[in-house]
Design an enzyme around this catalytic site. Structure first.
Site, PDB file in Angstrom:
ATOM      1  N   ILE A 107      36.895 -13.780  79.300  1.00 55.90           N
ATOM      2  CA  ILE A 107      37.277 -13.031  79.659  1.00 55.90           C
ATOM      3  C   ILE A 107      38.911 -13.571  80.814  1.00 55.90           C
ATOM      4  O   ILE A 107      39.349 -13.077  80.290  1.00 55.90           O
ATOM      5  CB  ILE A 107      36.893 -11.712  79.978  1.00 55.90           C
ATOM      6  CG1 ILE A 107      36.295 -12.139  81.386  1.00 55.90           C
ATOM      7  CG2 ILE A 107      35.706 -11.553  79.267  1.00 55.90           C
ATOM      8  CD1 ILE A 107      35.614 -11.315  81.990  1.00 55.90           C
ATOM      9  N   ASP A 108      38.477 -15.028  80.570  1.00 57.43           N
ATOM     10  CA  ASP A 108      39.504 -14.953  82.548  1.00 57.43           C
ATOM     11  C   ASP A 108      40.446 -16.155  81.835  1.00 57.43           C
ATOM     12  O   ASP A 108      41.682 -15.599  82.310  1.00 57.43           O
ATOM     13  CB  ASP A 108      38.361 -16.295  83.244  1.00 57.43           C
ATOM     14  CG  ASP A 108      37.137 -15.838  83.517  1.00 57.43           C
ATOM     15  OD1 ASP A 108      37.227 -14.061  84.245  1.00 57.43           O
ATOM     16  OD2 ASP A 108      36.145 -16.639  83.896  1.00 57.43           O
ATOM     17  N   GLY A 151      37.313 -12.493  86.785  1.00 61.85           N
ATOM     18  CA  GLY A 151      39.064 -14.037  86.452  1.00 61.85           C
ATOM     19  C   GLY A 151      38.293 -15.155  86.657  1.00 61.85           C
ATOM     20  O   GLY A 151      39.632 -15.950  86.561  1.00 61.85           O
ATOM     21  N   GLY A 166      50.842   0.112  85.749  1.00 61.08           N
ATOM     22  CA  GLY A 166      51.978   0.653  87.089  1.00 61.08           C
ATOM     23  C   GLY A 166      50.518   0.541  88.723  1.00 61.08           C
ATOM     24  O   GLY A 166      51.049   1.615  89.208  1.00 61.08           O
TER      25      GLY A 166
END
Length: 304
Positions: A107-108, A151, A166
Protein backbone atom coordinates in the site's frame (compact mmCIF):
# COMPACT_ATOMS: atom_id res chain seq x y z
CA UNK A 1 -2.99 -15.23 -6.44
CA UNK A 2 -6.26 -15.63 -8.34
CA UNK A 3 -4.67 -14.47 -11.61
CA UNK A 4 -1.49 -16.54 -11.19
CA UNK A 5 -3.44 -19.73 -10.51
CA UNK A 6 -6.04 -19.24 -13.24
CA UNK A 7 -3.40 -18.34 -15.85
CA UNK A 8 -1.24 -21.30 -14.85
CA UNK A 9 -4.14 -23.72 -15.09
CA UNK A 10 -5.03 -22.31 -18.51
CA UNK A 11 -1.46 -23.17 -19.59
CA UNK A 12 -1.64 -26.65 -18.08
CA UNK A 13 0.53 -25.79 -15.07
CA UNK A 14 -0.30 -26.96 -11.55
CA UNK A 15 -0.03 -24.53 -8.62
CA UNK A 16 0.65 -24.77 -4.91
CA UNK A 17 0.50 -21.88 -2.48
CA UNK A 18 3.25 -21.39 0.11
CA UNK A 19 1.76 -20.23 3.41
CA UNK A 20 3.52 -17.59 5.54
CA UNK A 21 6.06 -16.53 2.93
CA UNK A 22 9.67 -17.70 3.17
CA UNK A 23 8.99 -19.11 6.65
CA UNK A 24 6.52 -21.51 5.06
CA UNK A 25 8.88 -22.27 2.20
CA UNK A 26 11.54 -23.41 4.67
CA UNK A 27 9.08 -25.55 6.63
CA UNK A 28 7.08 -26.99 3.74
CA UNK A 29 3.84 -25.24 4.71
CA UNK A 30 1.88 -25.39 1.46
CA UNK A 31 -1.56 -25.99 0.01
CA UNK A 32 -2.70 -27.03 -3.45
CA UNK A 33 -4.41 -24.20 -5.34
CA UNK A 34 -7.21 -25.15 -7.71
CA UNK A 35 -9.57 -23.34 -10.07
CA UNK A 36 -12.29 -23.42 -7.43
CA UNK A 37 -10.15 -22.64 -4.34
CA UNK A 38 -9.21 -19.21 -5.72
CA UNK A 39 -12.58 -18.39 -7.30
CA UNK A 40 -13.60 -15.88 -4.62
CA UNK A 41 -10.26 -14.20 -3.94
CA UNK A 42 -10.42 -11.13 -6.18
CA UNK A 43 -13.00 -9.37 -4.00
CA UNK A 44 -11.29 -10.10 -0.67
CA UNK A 45 -8.66 -8.12 1.18
CA UNK A 46 -5.67 -9.78 2.83
CA UNK A 47 -4.28 -13.09 1.64
CA UNK A 48 -5.42 -16.66 2.10
CA UNK A 49 -1.74 -17.65 2.21
CA UNK A 50 -0.93 -15.39 5.16
CA UNK A 51 2.23 -13.35 5.53
CA UNK A 52 5.23 -13.64 7.84
CA UNK A 53 8.81 -12.51 8.27
CA UNK A 54 11.56 -15.11 8.43
CA UNK A 55 14.87 -14.43 10.14
CA UNK A 56 16.03 -17.93 9.26
CA UNK A 57 15.61 -17.26 5.53
CA UNK A 58 18.16 -14.43 5.80
CA UNK A 59 20.84 -17.04 6.52
CA UNK A 60 22.53 -19.24 3.88
CA UNK A 61 21.35 -22.33 5.76
CA UNK A 62 17.75 -21.10 5.69
CA UNK A 63 17.96 -20.41 1.97
CA UNK A 64 19.32 -23.90 1.34
CA UNK A 65 16.39 -25.37 3.29
CA UNK A 66 13.99 -23.31 1.15
CA UNK A 67 15.59 -24.63 -2.04
CA UNK A 68 15.38 -28.17 -0.68
CA UNK A 69 11.64 -27.69 -0.07
CA UNK A 70 11.18 -26.51 -3.66
CA UNK A 71 12.96 -29.64 -4.92
CA UNK A 72 10.91 -31.85 -2.63
CA UNK A 73 7.66 -30.36 -3.96
CA UNK A 74 8.91 -30.49 -7.52
CA UNK A 75 8.43 -26.76 -8.04
CA UNK A 76 9.62 -25.44 -11.40
CA UNK A 77 9.14 -21.76 -10.54
CA UNK A 78 8.13 -19.39 -7.79
CA UNK A 79 6.05 -16.17 -7.87
CA UNK A 80 6.59 -13.81 -4.95
CA UNK A 81 4.17 -10.95 -4.18
CA UNK A 82 5.44 -8.15 -1.95
CA UNK A 83 8.07 -5.46 -1.65
CA UNK A 84 11.84 -5.12 -1.71
CA UNK A 85 12.26 -7.73 1.04
CA UNK A 86 10.32 -10.28 -1.01
CA UNK A 87 12.34 -9.43 -4.12
CA UNK A 88 15.66 -9.74 -2.26
CA UNK A 89 14.58 -13.21 -1.17
CA UNK A 90 13.67 -14.16 -4.73
CA UNK A 91 17.10 -12.98 -5.88
CA UNK A 92 18.76 -15.32 -3.36
CA UNK A 93 16.70 -18.22 -4.68
CA UNK A 94 17.45 -17.29 -8.30
CA UNK A 95 21.19 -17.44 -7.53
CA UNK A 96 20.58 -21.00 -6.31
CA UNK A 97 19.02 -21.99 -9.62
CA UNK A 98 15.29 -21.43 -9.08
CA UNK A 99 13.11 -19.67 -11.66
CA UNK A 100 11.43 -16.69 -9.95
CA UNK A 101 9.27 -13.66 -10.76
CA UNK A 102 8.24 -10.91 -8.36
CA UNK A 103 5.02 -8.86 -8.29
CA UNK A 104 4.94 -5.50 -6.45
CA UNK A 105 2.28 -5.51 -3.75
CA UNK A 106 2.34 -2.82 -1.03
CA UNK A 107 0.00 0.00 0.00
CA UNK A 108 3.04 2.28 0.37
CA UNK A 109 3.59 2.49 -3.43
CA UNK A 110 7.33 2.68 -2.72
CA UNK A 111 8.63 0.01 -5.11
CA UNK A 112 11.03 1.98 -7.29
CA UNK A 113 10.73 -0.03 -10.51
CA UNK A 114 6.93 0.31 -10.71
CA UNK A 115 4.85 3.48 -10.93
CA UNK A 116 2.05 1.64 -9.12
CA UNK A 117 1.86 -1.18 -6.58
CA UNK A 118 -1.09 -3.45 -5.76
CA UNK A 119 -3.06 -2.21 -2.76
CA UNK A 120 -2.27 1.49 -3.07
CA UNK A 121 -5.58 2.64 -4.55
CA UNK A 122 -7.62 0.66 -2.02
CA UNK A 123 -5.59 2.13 0.86
CA UNK A 124 -6.13 5.66 -0.51
CA UNK A 125 -9.88 5.10 -0.74
CA UNK A 126 -10.05 3.62 2.76
CA UNK A 127 -8.13 6.57 4.21
CA UNK A 128 -10.36 9.06 2.37
CA UNK A 129 -13.51 7.42 3.68
CA UNK A 130 -12.22 7.70 7.25
CA UNK A 131 -11.09 11.31 6.77
CA UNK A 132 -14.49 12.32 5.36
CA UNK A 133 -16.14 10.95 8.50
CA UNK A 134 -13.61 12.71 10.74
CA UNK A 135 -14.25 15.97 8.93
CA UNK A 136 -17.93 15.87 9.90
CA UNK A 137 -17.10 15.88 13.61
CA UNK A 138 -14.21 18.34 13.23
CA UNK A 139 -16.56 20.79 11.50
CA UNK A 140 -19.21 20.57 14.19
CA UNK A 141 -16.69 21.11 17.00
CA UNK A 142 -14.48 23.66 15.19
CA UNK A 143 -11.32 21.61 15.64
CA UNK A 144 -8.08 20.88 13.87
CA UNK A 145 -7.67 17.23 12.92
CA UNK A 146 -4.21 15.72 12.42
CA UNK A 147 -4.47 12.38 10.61
CA UNK A 148 -1.52 10.02 10.29
CA UNK A 149 -1.65 7.68 7.31
CA UNK A 150 0.65 4.75 6.60
CA UNK A 151 3.46 4.67 4.08
CA UNK A 152 6.46 3.30 5.98
CA UNK A 153 9.19 5.84 5.13
CA UNK A 154 7.47 7.18 2.00
CA UNK A 155 4.92 9.98 1.58
CA UNK A 156 3.12 8.78 -1.56
CA UNK A 157 -0.05 7.74 0.29
CA UNK A 158 -0.16 10.91 2.41
CA UNK A 159 0.36 13.17 -0.59
CA UNK A 160 -2.33 11.55 -2.73
CA UNK A 161 -4.82 11.42 0.15
CA UNK A 162 -4.05 15.02 1.08
CA UNK A 163 -4.73 16.31 -2.43
CA UNK A 164 -7.87 14.19 -2.76
CA UNK A 165 -9.42 15.36 0.52
CA UNK A 166 -8.45 19.03 0.14
CA UNK A 167 -6.25 19.02 3.25
CA UNK A 168 -5.14 22.27 4.87
CA UNK A 169 -1.57 20.93 4.90
CA UNK A 170 0.29 17.72 4.04
CA UNK A 171 3.52 16.72 5.79
CA UNK A 172 5.75 14.05 4.19
CA UNK A 173 9.17 12.65 5.17
CA UNK A 174 10.78 13.43 1.80
CA UNK A 175 10.74 17.17 2.56
CA UNK A 176 12.04 18.74 5.80
CA UNK A 177 9.19 20.36 7.70
CA UNK A 178 9.17 24.15 7.90
CA UNK A 179 6.53 24.41 10.62
CA UNK A 180 5.84 28.06 9.99
CA UNK A 181 5.60 27.97 6.18
CA UNK A 182 4.28 24.43 5.61
CA UNK A 183 1.92 24.08 8.55
CA UNK A 184 1.03 27.14 10.61
CA UNK A 185 0.73 29.70 7.82
CA UNK A 186 -1.80 27.63 5.80
CA UNK A 187 -3.88 27.22 8.98
CA UNK A 188 -3.79 30.96 9.73
CA UNK A 189 -4.66 31.78 6.13
CA UNK A 190 -7.61 29.39 6.23
CA UNK A 191 -8.84 30.93 9.52
CA UNK A 192 -8.69 34.42 8.05
CA UNK A 193 -10.73 33.15 5.10
CA UNK A 194 -13.44 32.00 7.50
CA UNK A 195 -12.59 28.32 7.96
CA UNK A 196 -13.39 26.88 11.38
CA UNK A 197 -12.02 23.35 10.94
CA UNK A 198 -8.71 22.16 9.52
CA UNK A 199 -7.40 18.85 8.19
CA UNK A 200 -3.67 18.06 8.40
CA UNK A 201 -2.39 14.86 6.75
CA UNK A 202 0.87 13.42 8.09
CA UNK A 203 2.83 10.45 6.71
CA UNK A 204 3.90 7.96 9.38
CA UNK A 205 7.57 8.36 8.38
CA UNK A 206 7.67 12.03 9.42
CA UNK A 207 10.06 12.62 12.33
CA UNK A 208 8.12 12.80 15.59
CA UNK A 209 4.91 11.60 13.96
CA UNK A 210 1.42 13.04 14.09
CA UNK A 211 1.39 13.67 17.85
CA UNK A 212 4.35 16.03 17.70
CA UNK A 213 2.72 17.85 14.77
CA UNK A 214 -0.51 18.16 16.76
CA UNK A 215 1.35 19.59 19.75
CA UNK A 216 3.05 22.22 17.56
CA UNK A 217 -0.31 23.31 16.12
CA UNK A 218 -2.04 23.50 19.48
CA UNK A 219 0.75 25.51 21.11
CA UNK A 220 1.09 27.94 18.19
CA UNK A 221 -2.60 28.50 17.37
CA UNK A 222 -4.55 27.54 20.54
CA UNK A 223 -6.78 25.39 18.32
CA UNK A 224 -8.44 22.34 19.84
CA UNK A 225 -6.35 19.74 18.00
CA UNK A 226 -7.11 16.02 17.81
CA UNK A 227 -4.78 13.36 16.44
CA UNK A 228 -6.03 10.22 14.66
CA UNK A 229 -3.70 7.42 13.59
CA UNK A 230 -5.53 5.38 10.96
CA UNK A 231 -3.07 2.50 11.23
CA UNK A 232 -3.83 -0.93 9.85
CA UNK A 233 -7.41 -0.13 8.88
CA UNK A 234 -5.81 1.04 5.62
CA UNK A 235 -4.51 -2.45 4.87
CA UNK A 236 -7.93 -4.12 4.73
CA UNK A 237 -11.21 -3.89 2.91
CA UNK A 238 -12.52 -5.01 -0.44
CA UNK A 239 -10.05 -4.11 -3.23
CA UNK A 240 -10.88 -1.26 -5.60
CA UNK A 241 -11.43 -1.92 -9.28
CA UNK A 242 -8.00 -0.48 -10.10
CA UNK A 243 -6.28 -2.86 -7.71
CA UNK A 244 -8.24 -5.87 -8.98
CA UNK A 245 -7.37 -5.09 -12.60
CA UNK A 246 -3.71 -4.27 -11.89
CA UNK A 247 -3.27 -7.44 -9.83
CA UNK A 248 -4.91 -9.52 -12.56
CA UNK A 249 -2.64 -8.21 -15.30
CA UNK A 250 0.49 -8.53 -13.15
CA UNK A 251 -0.40 -12.11 -12.20
CA UNK A 252 -0.93 -12.98 -15.84
CA UNK A 253 2.37 -11.35 -16.85
CA UNK A 254 4.29 -13.24 -14.15
CA UNK A 255 3.11 -16.62 -15.41
CA UNK A 256 3.68 -15.61 -19.04
CA UNK A 257 7.30 -14.68 -18.28
CA UNK A 258 7.95 -17.97 -16.52
CA UNK A 259 6.26 -19.95 -19.31
CA UNK A 260 8.63 -18.26 -21.76
CA UNK A 261 11.60 -19.48 -19.74
CA UNK A 262 12.47 -16.12 -18.19
CA UNK A 263 13.58 -15.80 -14.58
CA UNK A 264 14.79 -13.33 -11.96
CA UNK A 265 12.29 -10.72 -13.16
CA UNK A 266 9.95 -8.23 -11.50
CA UNK A 267 6.66 -7.31 -13.19
CA UNK A 268 6.09 -3.53 -13.11
CA UNK A 269 3.68 -0.90 -14.35
CA UNK A 270 5.09 2.12 -16.18
CA UNK A 271 2.35 4.47 -17.26
CA UNK A 272 -0.22 2.21 -18.93
CA UNK A 273 2.29 -0.46 -19.90
CA UNK A 274 3.22 -3.65 -18.05
CA UNK A 275 6.96 -4.22 -18.25
CA UNK A 276 9.55 -6.34 -16.43
CA UNK A 277 12.99 -5.74 -14.96
CA UNK A 278 15.83 -7.89 -13.73
CA UNK A 279 15.45 -8.15 -9.94
CA UNK A 280 18.98 -6.86 -9.34
CA UNK A 281 18.26 -3.79 -11.47
CA UNK A 282 14.89 -3.27 -9.79
CA UNK A 283 16.41 -3.33 -6.29
CA UNK A 284 18.98 -0.68 -7.26
CA UNK A 285 16.35 1.81 -8.45
CA UNK A 286 15.16 4.71 -6.31
CA UNK A 287 11.76 6.38 -6.22
CA UNK A 288 10.92 9.93 -5.22
CA UNK A 289 7.60 11.68 -4.68
CA UNK A 290 5.76 12.74 -7.80
CA UNK A 291 6.95 16.32 -8.07
CA UNK A 292 3.94 17.51 -10.05
CA UNK A 293 1.51 16.21 -7.41
CA UNK A 294 3.64 17.85 -4.70
CA UNK A 295 3.52 21.20 -6.51
CA UNK A 296 -0.27 20.84 -6.95
CA UNK A 297 -0.61 20.19 -3.22
CA UNK A 298 1.44 23.26 -2.31
CA UNK A 299 -0.59 25.43 -4.67
CA UNK A 300 -3.90 24.19 -3.26
CA UNK A 301 -2.80 24.64 0.36
CA UNK A 302 -1.36 28.09 -0.35
CA UNK A 303 2.26 27.24 0.52
CA UNK A 304 4.77 29.51 -1.23
Amino acid sequence: IWAVVRTSLHMGIECVGIRRGYHGLINGDFTKLTFESVSDLSRRGGTMLYSARSEEFKTPAGQERAVATCKMLGLDALVGIGGDGTFSGLLCLAKRGLSVVGIPGTIDNDIACSSYTIGYDTACNTALESIDKLRDTMQSHERCSVVEVMGHRAGHLALTVGVACGATAVIVPEHPVDYEADLLEPIRRARLAGRTHFMIIVAEGVEGGAYSIGKVIEEATALDTRVTVLGHIQRGGSPSSRDRITATYMGYEAVRLLAEGKTCRVVALQGENYVDYDITEALQMTKSLDQHTYEVMRALTGVH
